[in-house]
Design an enzyme around this catalytic site. Structure first.
Site, PDB file in Angstrom:
ATOM      1  N   SER A  62       0.790  -1.240   0.000  1.00 52.44           N
ATOM      2  CA  SER A  62       0.000   0.000   0.000  1.00 52.44           C
ATOM      3  C   SER A  62       0.817   1.283   0.000  1.00 52.44           C
ATOM      4  O   SER A  62       0.249   2.379  -0.088  1.00 52.44           O
ATOM      5  CB  SER A  62      -0.946   0.015   1.198  1.00 52.44           C
ATOM      6  N   LYS A  65      -0.028   3.745  -2.655  1.00 55.68           N
ATOM      7  CA  LYS A  65      -1.068   4.772  -2.563  1.00 55.68           C
ATOM      8  C   LYS A  65      -0.492   6.186  -2.485  1.00 55.68           C
ATOM      9  O   LYS A  65      -1.213   7.156  -2.724  1.00 55.68           O
ATOM     10  CB  LYS A  65      -1.982   4.485  -1.367  1.00 55.68           C
ATOM     11  N   SER A 119      -5.509   3.388   4.515  1.00 53.77           N
ATOM     12  CA  SER A 119      -5.118   2.434   3.477  1.00 53.77           C
ATOM     13  C   SER A 119      -6.324   1.705   2.884  1.00 53.77           C
ATOM     14  O   SER A 119      -6.267   0.515   2.605  1.00 53.77           O
ATOM     15  CB  SER A 119      -4.101   1.421   4.023  1.00 53.77           C
ATOM     16  N   LYS A 226       3.004   6.462   5.291  1.00 49.44           N
ATOM     17  CA  LYS A 226       2.236   5.430   4.595  1.00 49.44           C
ATOM     18  C   LYS A 226       2.802   4.078   4.960  1.00 49.44           C
ATOM     19  O   LYS A 226       4.016   3.845   4.901  1.00 49.44           O
ATOM     20  CB  LYS A 226       2.289   5.604   3.070  1.00 49.44           C
TER      21      LYS A 226
END
Length: 309
Positions: A62, A65, A119, A226
């Site tokens: 993720s 992203k 997420s 993140k």
């Protein structure tokens, strides 16, 4: 009087110089990491403080992203526009469970926030579906942006990171993080500890929480974050934060254990600010050695084929 003033000035300059040298001095003993790949860069000087296998190409889960957010903002689409939750163009999302209901609506900014701080995969995919050119156009824009940023060892197949073909390196992700510094909204949305969103058609509300527990700790000043996880990628973490007096970008990829990527960030911070090293758990080191051996075994047949005349 003048002599005393000159003496005081010289003493002051010496103290300032000593303080600057102390702040810039690195510990002599290097801290071990549990992550397969890690990199720490001083954003003010541009110097690499720590690096282990920074060019290792690996799935990034993720963390993808972050590129998703960059592409959305580059498009200049209205952030307050309501968009419909849609994953129909993404094959990998067909059996993915989410609390967000298909067909309901939220604003583009809310979808961006949920993709970054919680997420949320449906939120990220929905952003791609409402991009000029649709899902395929969005993925093409992700790869074009990576190329423009000089991320030559990176590739994206979809916006969530569920695909193991979303790959990058710690060195490439540092380039991405540096670019994101010019997009303050990404930092703002990614570091929120929680967010409540009200959806429409039908109307319902859900609470979401940040996937990085460090945002709730007063000892950390995080400006971007993140996390990511899949079986192939392991646990991943990207941050812009402060370690001591330094503004730093940190990347950890393929960590063993649910909180090992968080522990690696803590290890580096302690090492950088105090010079003290922290032991990496044996099971994490065993995992690291096993993954390294697997990579070497996969690489060996290719090297042998190249060696054949």
């Amino acid at each position: 009087m003048l002599k005393r003033l000159l003496t005081a000035t010289v003493c002051c300059l010496i103290l300032v110089s000593t303080a600057i040298q102390a702040a810039s001095k690195l510990p002599t003993t290097e801290q071990a990491m549990a992550s397969q790949s890690a990199m720490l860069v001083d954003l003010d000087s541009g110097k690499t403080i720590y690096a282990e296998a920074p060019n290792l190409i690996t799935p990034i889960a993720s963390v993808s992203k972050l590129m998703t957010a960059l592409v959305v903002l580059d498009a200049g689409l209205p952030l307050n526009e309501s968009i419909t939750v849609d994953v129909s163009q993404s094959p990998i999302m067909q059996n993915v469970v989410s609390r967000i209901r298909l067909g309901s609506t939220l604003t583009r900014k809310e979808a961006l926030a949920l993709a970054l701080m919680a997420s949320e995969n449906r939120a990220a995919t929905t952003l791609a579906h409402h991009y000029p050119g649709g899902f395929k156009g969005f993925v093409a824009a992700m790869n074009a942006k990576a190329k423009a940023l000089g991320m030559h060892n990176s590739h994206f197949e979809e916006p969530t990171g569920l695909s193991s073909h979303n790959i990058s390196t710690a060195a490439d992700l540092i380039k991405l993080v540096k670019a994101i510094q010019h997009y303050p909204l990404i930092g703002e949305l990614s570091t929120a500890s929680s967010r409540s969103v009200t959806f429409q058609q039908p109307r319902y509300s859900l609470a979401f929480y940040n996937t990085n527990p460090l945002v709730n700790r007063k000892s950390w000043k995080i400006q971007l974050t993140k996390t990511g996880y899949t079986d192939d990628a392991g646990h991943c973490l990207v941050m812009i934060t402060k370690m001591g007096a330094r503004n730093v970008a940190f990347v950890a990829l393929d960590s063993f254990g649910k909180y090992t990527h968080i522990a690696d960030a803590t290890r580096l911070k302690r090492w950088l600010t105090s010079g003290k090293t922290t032991k990496v758990p044996d099971d994490a080191l065993t995992y690291k050695r096993q993954k390294r051996l697997q990579r070497e075994q996969l690489a060996a047949p290719q090297e042998n084929m190249l060696a054949v005349p």
